[in-house]
Design an enzyme around this catalytic site. Structure first.
Site, PDB file in Angstrom:
ATOM      1  N   THR A 169     -41.916 -50.500 -42.578  1.00 41.76           N
ATOM      2  CA  THR A 169     -43.276 -50.671 -43.080  1.00 41.76           C
ATOM      3  C   THR A 169     -43.515 -52.313 -43.282  1.00 41.76           C
ATOM      4  O   THR A 169     -42.442 -52.939 -43.539  1.00 41.76           O
ATOM      5  CB  THR A 169     -43.297 -50.134 -44.577  1.00 41.76           C
ATOM      6  OG1 THR A 169     -42.958 -48.802 -44.404  1.00 41.76           O
ATOM      7  CG2 THR A 169     -44.371 -50.721 -45.368  1.00 41.76           C
ATOM      8  N   ARG A 197     -47.097 -35.576 -44.167  1.00 37.96           N
ATOM      9  CA  ARG A 197     -46.569 -36.235 -45.404  1.00 37.96           C
ATOM     10  C   ARG A 197     -47.135 -37.685 -45.473  1.00 37.96           C
ATOM     11  O   ARG A 197     -47.438 -38.338 -44.636  1.00 37.96           O
ATOM     12  CB  ARG A 197     -44.892 -36.631 -45.067  1.00 37.96           C
ATOM     13  CG  ARG A 197     -44.099 -37.332 -46.444  1.00 37.96           C
ATOM     14  CD  ARG A 197     -43.952 -38.724 -45.968  1.00 37.96           C
ATOM     15  NE  ARG A 197     -43.258 -39.497 -46.898  1.00 37.96           N
ATOM     16  CZ  ARG A 197     -43.089 -40.819 -46.536  1.00 37.96           C
ATOM     17  NH1 ARG A 197     -43.610 -41.404 -45.836  1.00 37.96           N
ATOM     18  NH2 ARG A 197     -42.329 -41.504 -47.640  1.00 37.96           N
ATOM     19  N   VAL A 198     -47.435 -38.026 -46.713  1.00 41.63           N
ATOM     20  CA  VAL A 198     -48.066 -39.392 -46.882  1.00 41.63           C
ATOM     21  C   VAL A 198     -46.928 -40.057 -47.975  1.00 41.63           C
ATOM     22  O   VAL A 198     -46.645 -39.634 -48.857  1.00 41.63           O
ATOM     23  CB  VAL A 198     -49.691 -39.310 -47.504  1.00 41.63           C
ATOM     24  CG1 VAL A 198     -50.203 -40.650 -47.882  1.00 41.63           C
ATOM     25  CG2 VAL A 198     -50.690 -38.429 -46.636  1.00 41.63           C
ATOM     26  N   GLY A 199     -46.826 -41.408 -47.564  1.00 41.31           N
ATOM     27  CA  GLY A 199     -45.852 -42.041 -48.422  1.00 41.31           C
ATOM     28  C   GLY A 199     -46.770 -42.915 -49.436  1.00 41.31           C
ATOM     29  O   GLY A 199     -47.806 -42.677 -49.828  1.00 41.31           O
ATOM     30  N   ASP A 200     -45.884 -43.923 -50.007  1.00 45.72           N
ATOM     31  CA  ASP A 200     -46.697 -44.898 -51.062  1.00 45.72           C
ATOM     32  C   ASP A 200     -47.621 -45.972 -50.355  1.00 45.72           C
ATOM     33  O   ASP A 200     -48.422 -46.364 -51.044  1.00 45.72           O
ATOM     34  CB  ASP A 200     -45.442 -45.715 -51.724  1.00 45.72           C
ATOM     35  CG  ASP A 200     -44.772 -46.521 -50.562  1.00 45.72           C
ATOM     36  OD1 ASP A 200     -44.024 -46.003 -49.527  1.00 45.72           O
ATOM     37  OD2 ASP A 200     -44.714 -47.748 -50.661  1.00 45.72           O
ATOM     38  N   THR A 220     -42.274 -51.948 -50.033  1.00 44.53           N
ATOM     39  CA  THR A 220     -41.618 -51.277 -48.575  1.00 44.53           C
ATOM     40  C   THR A 220     -40.327 -50.560 -49.110  1.00 44.53           C
ATOM     41  O   THR A 220     -39.735 -50.882 -50.139  1.00 44.53           O
ATOM     42  CB  THR A 220     -41.243 -52.386 -47.585  1.00 44.53           C
ATOM     43  OG1 THR A 220     -40.278 -51.836 -46.762  1.00 44.53           O
ATOM     44  CG2 THR A 220     -40.670 -53.675 -48.255  1.00 44.53           C
ATOM     45  N   GLY A 221     -39.931 -49.369 -48.555  1.00 50.08           N
ATOM     46  CA  GLY A 221     -38.912 -48.570 -48.966  1.00 50.08           C
ATOM     47  C   GLY A 221     -39.220 -46.973 -48.927  1.00 50.08           C
ATOM     48  O   GLY A 221     -40.131 -46.419 -48.272  1.00 50.08           O
ATOM     49  N   GLY A 223     -40.718 -43.932 -50.122  1.00 50.73           N
ATOM     50  CA  GLY A 223     -42.160 -44.007 -50.715  1.00 50.73           C
ATOM     51  C   GLY A 223     -42.102 -43.053 -51.725  1.00 50.73           C
ATOM     52  O   GLY A 223     -42.871 -43.204 -52.765  1.00 50.73           O
TER      53      GLY A 223
HETATM   54  N1  GLY Z   1     -42.613 -46.937 -47.608  1.00 49.48           N
HETATM   55  C1  GLY Z   1     -43.249 -46.402 -46.548  1.00 49.48           C
HETATM   56  C2  GLY Z   1     -43.238 -44.804 -46.910  1.00 49.48           C
HETATM   57  O1  GLY Z   1     -42.146 -44.344 -47.382  1.00 49.48           O
HETATM   58  O2  GLY Z   1     -43.739 -44.250 -45.842  1.00 49.48           O
END
Ligand code: GLY
Length: 302
Positions: A169, A197-200, A220-221, A223
Protein backbone atom coordinates in the site's frame (compact mmCIF):
# COMPACT_ATOMS: atom_id res chain seq x y z
CA UNK A 1 4.81 28.14 6.17
CA UNK A 2 7.54 25.84 4.86
CA UNK A 3 5.92 22.87 3.07
CA UNK A 4 6.60 19.22 3.90
CA UNK A 5 5.70 15.83 2.46
CA UNK A 6 6.15 12.25 3.66
CA UNK A 7 5.34 9.07 1.71
CA UNK A 8 5.32 5.35 2.46
CA UNK A 9 5.60 2.40 0.14
CA UNK A 10 4.05 -0.20 2.42
CA UNK A 11 4.82 -1.92 5.71
CA UNK A 12 5.91 -5.55 5.45
CA UNK A 13 9.06 -7.69 5.26
CA UNK A 14 10.56 -6.15 2.11
CA UNK A 15 13.11 -8.65 0.71
CA UNK A 16 16.71 -7.47 0.44
CA UNK A 17 16.66 -7.69 -3.34
CA UNK A 18 13.69 -5.29 -3.53
CA UNK A 19 14.99 -2.70 -1.07
CA UNK A 20 16.58 -0.39 -3.65
CA UNK A 21 13.48 -0.39 -5.85
CA UNK A 22 11.25 0.47 -2.90
CA UNK A 23 13.51 3.28 -1.76
CA UNK A 24 13.75 4.52 -5.35
CA UNK A 25 9.96 4.57 -5.80
CA UNK A 26 9.44 6.44 -2.53
CA UNK A 27 12.20 8.92 -3.33
CA UNK A 28 10.73 9.68 -6.74
CA UNK A 29 7.28 10.18 -5.20
CA UNK A 30 8.54 12.56 -2.53
CA UNK A 31 10.46 14.57 -5.12
CA UNK A 32 7.34 14.87 -7.25
CA UNK A 33 5.39 16.19 -4.26
CA UNK A 34 8.21 18.37 -2.93
CA UNK A 35 8.75 20.10 -6.26
CA UNK A 36 5.05 20.88 -6.57
CA UNK A 37 4.90 22.26 -3.02
CA UNK A 38 8.00 24.41 -3.51
CA UNK A 39 6.45 25.85 -6.68
CA UNK A 40 3.39 26.85 -4.65
CA UNK A 41 0.99 24.00 -5.44
CA UNK A 42 -1.48 22.92 -2.79
CA UNK A 43 -1.05 19.90 -0.53
CA UNK A 44 -3.84 18.05 -2.36
CA UNK A 45 -1.95 18.29 -5.65
CA UNK A 46 1.24 17.11 -3.96
CA UNK A 47 -0.28 14.00 -2.38
CA UNK A 48 -2.26 13.12 -5.51
CA UNK A 49 0.81 13.31 -7.74
CA UNK A 50 3.08 11.54 -5.24
CA UNK A 51 0.64 8.65 -4.88
CA UNK A 52 -0.04 8.51 -8.63
CA UNK A 53 3.71 8.14 -9.23
CA UNK A 54 3.76 5.13 -6.89
CA UNK A 55 0.63 3.70 -8.56
CA UNK A 56 2.57 3.83 -11.82
CA UNK A 57 5.60 2.09 -10.28
CA UNK A 58 5.14 -1.68 -10.58
CA UNK A 59 7.21 -2.45 -7.47
CA UNK A 60 4.25 -1.33 -5.33
CA UNK A 61 0.89 -3.01 -4.68
CA UNK A 62 -1.14 -0.07 -6.00
CA UNK A 63 -2.31 0.79 -9.50
CA UNK A 64 -0.07 -1.13 -11.91
CA UNK A 65 1.54 -3.93 -9.89
CA UNK A 66 -1.51 -4.54 -7.69
CA UNK A 67 -2.10 -8.00 -6.24
CA UNK A 68 -4.80 -10.37 -7.51
CA UNK A 69 -7.90 -11.50 -5.65
CA UNK A 70 -9.14 -15.10 -5.48
CA UNK A 71 -10.85 -14.68 -8.86
CA UNK A 72 -7.66 -13.45 -10.52
CA UNK A 73 -8.84 -9.84 -10.66
CA UNK A 74 -7.18 -6.55 -9.68
CA UNK A 75 -9.52 -4.62 -7.36
CA UNK A 76 -8.09 -1.39 -5.96
CA UNK A 77 -8.97 0.96 -3.09
CA UNK A 78 -7.91 4.61 -2.73
CA UNK A 79 -8.72 7.73 -0.73
CA UNK A 80 -7.76 11.39 -0.72
CA UNK A 81 -8.63 13.90 2.02
CA UNK A 82 -8.13 17.60 2.64
CA UNK A 83 -7.63 18.94 6.12
CA UNK A 84 -9.23 22.37 5.71
CA UNK A 85 -12.76 21.15 4.94
CA UNK A 86 -12.48 17.52 6.15
CA UNK A 87 -13.78 16.53 2.71
CA UNK A 88 -12.66 13.18 1.34
CA UNK A 89 -13.15 11.10 -1.78
CA UNK A 90 -12.63 7.36 -2.01
CA UNK A 91 -13.05 4.44 -4.38
CA UNK A 92 -13.26 0.79 -3.36
CA UNK A 93 -12.88 -2.43 -5.34
CA UNK A 94 -12.27 -0.34 -8.46
CA UNK A 95 -11.17 -2.24 -11.57
CA UNK A 96 -9.66 -1.27 -14.94
CA UNK A 97 -8.33 2.18 -13.98
CA UNK A 98 -4.62 2.99 -13.76
CA UNK A 99 -4.74 5.70 -11.11
CA UNK A 100 -7.51 5.18 -8.53
CA UNK A 101 -6.28 8.16 -6.46
CA UNK A 102 -7.19 10.52 -9.30
CA UNK A 103 -10.73 9.10 -9.44
CA UNK A 104 -11.01 9.57 -5.66
CA UNK A 105 -10.06 13.23 -5.99
CA UNK A 106 -12.49 13.78 -8.84
CA UNK A 107 -15.27 12.27 -6.73
CA UNK A 108 -14.39 14.54 -3.80
CA UNK A 109 -14.29 17.69 -5.89
CA UNK A 110 -17.07 17.12 -8.39
CA UNK A 111 -19.81 15.43 -6.36
CA UNK A 112 -21.25 15.55 -2.87
CA UNK A 113 -20.52 11.83 -2.37
CA UNK A 114 -17.52 10.48 -0.49
CA UNK A 115 -17.10 6.88 -1.65
CA UNK A 116 -18.02 4.76 -4.65
CA UNK A 117 -17.43 1.02 -4.97
CA UNK A 118 -17.15 -1.56 -7.73
CA UNK A 119 -19.07 -1.00 -10.96
CA UNK A 120 -20.38 2.36 -9.77
CA UNK A 121 -16.84 3.62 -9.19
CA UNK A 122 -15.78 2.41 -12.64
CA UNK A 123 -18.82 3.99 -14.30
CA UNK A 124 -18.07 7.29 -12.55
CA UNK A 125 -14.43 7.15 -13.68
CA UNK A 126 -15.35 6.46 -17.31
CA UNK A 127 -18.02 9.17 -17.30
CA UNK A 128 -15.37 11.59 -16.07
CA UNK A 129 -12.88 10.89 -18.83
CA UNK A 130 -10.62 8.32 -17.19
CA UNK A 131 -9.37 5.72 -19.68
CA UNK A 132 -10.40 2.10 -19.17
CA UNK A 133 -7.47 -0.31 -19.12
CA UNK A 134 -7.35 -4.08 -19.26
CA UNK A 135 -6.54 -6.45 -16.40
CA UNK A 136 -3.26 -7.17 -18.21
CA UNK A 137 -2.34 -3.47 -18.17
CA UNK A 138 -2.33 -3.60 -14.34
CA UNK A 139 -0.92 -7.09 -13.94
CA UNK A 140 2.77 -7.84 -13.43
CA UNK A 141 4.55 -11.22 -13.66
CA UNK A 142 5.24 -11.32 -9.91
CA UNK A 143 1.51 -11.31 -9.15
CA UNK A 144 0.59 -13.71 -11.95
CA UNK A 145 3.08 -16.19 -10.50
CA UNK A 146 1.60 -15.76 -7.03
CA UNK A 147 -1.90 -16.32 -8.39
CA UNK A 148 -0.82 -19.49 -10.17
CA UNK A 149 0.66 -20.72 -6.89
CA UNK A 150 -2.62 -19.93 -5.16
CA UNK A 151 -4.52 -21.97 -7.78
CA UNK A 152 -2.09 -24.85 -7.25
CA UNK A 153 -2.05 -24.79 -3.43
CA UNK A 154 -5.27 -23.03 -2.41
CA UNK A 155 -3.33 -21.46 0.45
CA UNK A 156 -4.74 -18.22 1.89
CA UNK A 157 -2.70 -15.92 4.07
CA UNK A 158 -3.70 -13.69 6.94
CA UNK A 159 -1.29 -12.47 9.60
CA UNK A 160 1.87 -13.70 7.88
CA UNK A 161 0.92 -11.63 4.84
CA UNK A 162 2.21 -8.55 6.59
CA UNK A 163 5.18 -10.12 8.30
CA UNK A 164 6.41 -11.91 5.19
CA UNK A 165 4.67 -11.71 1.84
CA UNK A 166 4.50 -8.61 -0.36
CA UNK A 167 2.17 -5.86 0.63
CA UNK A 168 2.88 -2.37 -0.57
CA UNK A 169 0.00 0.00 0.00
CA UNK A 170 1.28 3.48 -0.81
CA UNK A 171 0.45 6.80 0.80
CA UNK A 172 1.43 10.43 1.24
CA UNK A 173 0.78 13.30 3.66
CA UNK A 174 1.66 16.92 2.95
CA UNK A 175 1.36 20.48 4.22
CA UNK A 176 1.55 23.40 1.80
CA UNK A 177 2.81 26.94 2.23
CA UNK A 178 -0.67 28.10 3.27
CA UNK A 179 -0.65 25.59 6.12
CA UNK A 180 -3.25 23.30 4.55
CA UNK A 181 -2.86 19.56 5.05
CA UNK A 182 -3.85 16.67 2.79
CA UNK A 183 -3.27 12.95 2.58
CA UNK A 184 -3.88 10.10 0.14
CA UNK A 185 -3.59 6.31 0.26
CA UNK A 186 -3.86 3.73 -2.54
CA UNK A 187 -3.65 -0.06 -2.64
CA UNK A 188 -4.37 -3.22 -4.53
CA UNK A 189 -5.24 -4.67 -1.13
CA UNK A 190 -4.12 -8.05 0.10
CA UNK A 191 -2.97 -10.97 -2.02
CA UNK A 192 -5.55 -13.75 -2.45
CA UNK A 193 -8.30 -11.62 -0.90
CA UNK A 194 -11.94 -12.50 -1.49
CA UNK A 195 -13.47 -10.78 -4.51
CA UNK A 196 -15.15 -7.60 -3.30
CA UNK A 197 -13.04 -7.37 -0.14
CA UNK A 198 -12.43 -3.76 0.86
CA UNK A 199 -9.61 -2.94 3.26
CA UNK A 200 -8.81 0.04 5.44
CA UNK A 201 -7.27 2.23 2.74
CA UNK A 202 -10.45 3.89 1.39
CA UNK A 203 -12.08 4.20 4.81
CA UNK A 204 -11.82 7.73 6.16
CA UNK A 205 -10.03 7.67 9.51
CA UNK A 206 -8.62 4.18 8.91
CA UNK A 207 -6.50 4.44 5.74
CA UNK A 208 -6.03 8.20 5.91
CA UNK A 209 -7.08 11.30 7.82
CA UNK A 210 -6.26 15.00 7.54
CA UNK A 211 -7.31 17.86 9.80
CA UNK A 212 -5.68 21.28 9.42
CA UNK A 213 -5.94 21.87 13.17
CA UNK A 214 -3.81 18.80 13.99
CA UNK A 215 -2.07 16.92 11.19
CA UNK A 216 -2.44 14.29 8.47
CA UNK A 217 -1.79 10.53 8.47
CA UNK A 218 -1.66 7.67 5.97
CA UNK A 219 -1.77 4.01 7.08
CA UNK A 220 -0.43 0.76 5.67
CA UNK A 221 -0.68 -2.83 6.80
CA UNK A 222 -3.33 -5.36 7.76
CA UNK A 223 -6.53 -3.63 6.76
CA UNK A 224 -9.00 -5.54 8.89
CA UNK A 225 -7.02 -4.65 12.02
CA UNK A 226 -6.33 -1.05 10.98
CA UNK A 227 -10.07 -0.50 10.50
CA UNK A 228 -10.74 -1.76 14.01
CA UNK A 229 -8.66 1.01 15.59
CA UNK A 230 -9.18 3.70 12.91
CA UNK A 231 -5.43 3.99 12.80
CA UNK A 232 -5.06 7.27 10.87
CA UNK A 233 -7.64 9.17 12.96
CA UNK A 234 -6.21 7.71 16.15
CA UNK A 235 -2.75 8.94 15.17
CA UNK A 236 -3.99 12.42 14.19
CA UNK A 237 -6.06 12.81 17.37
CA UNK A 238 -3.00 12.07 19.46
CA UNK A 239 -1.43 15.28 18.17
CA UNK A 240 -4.14 17.10 20.13
CA UNK A 241 -2.35 16.03 23.31
CA UNK A 242 0.83 17.53 21.86
CA UNK A 243 3.07 14.48 22.25
CA UNK A 244 5.10 15.25 19.12
CA UNK A 245 4.57 13.66 15.75
CA UNK A 246 6.93 10.70 16.25
CA UNK A 247 5.38 9.86 19.60
CA UNK A 248 1.91 10.04 18.05
CA UNK A 249 2.93 7.59 15.31
CA UNK A 250 4.48 5.25 17.85
CA UNK A 251 1.52 5.39 20.24
CA UNK A 252 -1.03 4.72 17.49
CA UNK A 253 0.92 1.66 16.29
CA UNK A 254 1.09 0.59 19.94
CA UNK A 255 -2.72 0.65 20.06
CA UNK A 256 -2.90 -1.34 16.80
CA UNK A 257 -0.64 -3.98 18.29
CA UNK A 258 -2.03 -4.14 21.81
CA UNK A 259 -5.75 -3.86 21.08
CA UNK A 260 -6.10 -6.10 18.01
CA UNK A 261 -2.72 -7.78 17.47
CA UNK A 262 -2.45 -5.83 14.21
CA UNK A 263 0.54 -5.24 11.97
CA UNK A 264 1.14 -2.06 10.03
CA UNK A 265 2.67 1.35 9.74
CA UNK A 266 1.72 5.02 9.66
CA UNK A 267 3.31 8.22 8.33
CA UNK A 268 2.29 11.70 9.45
CA UNK A 269 2.80 15.43 8.98
CA UNK A 270 1.73 17.72 11.81
CA UNK A 271 0.37 21.25 11.43
CA UNK A 272 3.84 22.74 11.92
CA UNK A 273 5.29 20.68 9.05
CA UNK A 274 7.18 18.12 11.12
CA UNK A 275 7.01 14.55 9.81
CA UNK A 276 6.98 11.21 11.61
CA UNK A 277 6.56 7.51 10.89
CA UNK A 278 6.41 4.23 12.76
CA UNK A 279 5.57 0.55 12.07
CA UNK A 280 5.59 -2.83 13.78
CA UNK A 281 6.19 -4.88 10.63
CA UNK A 282 9.74 -6.01 9.85
CA UNK A 283 10.24 -3.14 7.41
CA UNK A 284 8.56 -0.08 5.91
CA UNK A 285 9.70 1.97 2.92
CA UNK A 286 9.48 5.75 3.37
CA UNK A 287 10.76 9.08 2.10
CA UNK A 288 10.20 12.63 3.30
CA UNK A 289 11.03 16.26 2.77
CA UNK A 290 10.58 18.26 5.98
CA UNK A 291 10.38 21.98 5.22
CA UNK A 292 10.96 23.45 8.71
CA UNK A 293 14.24 21.52 9.16
CA UNK A 294 15.15 21.27 5.44
CA UNK A 295 15.80 17.58 6.08
CA UNK A 296 15.25 15.15 3.23
CA UNK A 297 15.64 11.42 3.63
CA UNK A 298 14.48 8.09 2.22
CA UNK A 299 15.05 4.51 3.24
CA UNK A 300 13.68 1.25 4.57
CA UNK A 301 12.96 1.49 8.26
CA UNK A 302 13.62 -1.71 10.22
N1 GLY B 1 -3.86 -1.85 4.14
C1 GLY B 1 -4.35 -2.24 2.89
C2 GLY B 1 -5.29 -3.35 2.92
O1 GLY B 1 -5.36 -4.11 3.88
O2 GLY B 1 -6.01 -3.51 1.96
Amino acid sequence: MKPSIVVHGGAWDIPDDQVDAHIGGCTTAVHVGRDLLLRGSCALDAVEEAVASMEDDTIFDAGRGSVLNQCGQVEMDAIIMEGASLRSGAVAALRHIRNPVRVARRLMECTHFSMLAGDGALRFALANGFAECTEEDLLVGRELEDYREYLRTGVLRTREEFAGAPHDTVGACAIDRDGHLACATSTGGTRRKMAGRVGDSPIVGAGAYADDTLGAASSTGWGEKIMAVLLAKTAVDMLGGDPGVYAACEASIGILQKRVDGLGGVVMVDRTGLVGFHHNTPRMAYAFFEGPTSEERSGIRR
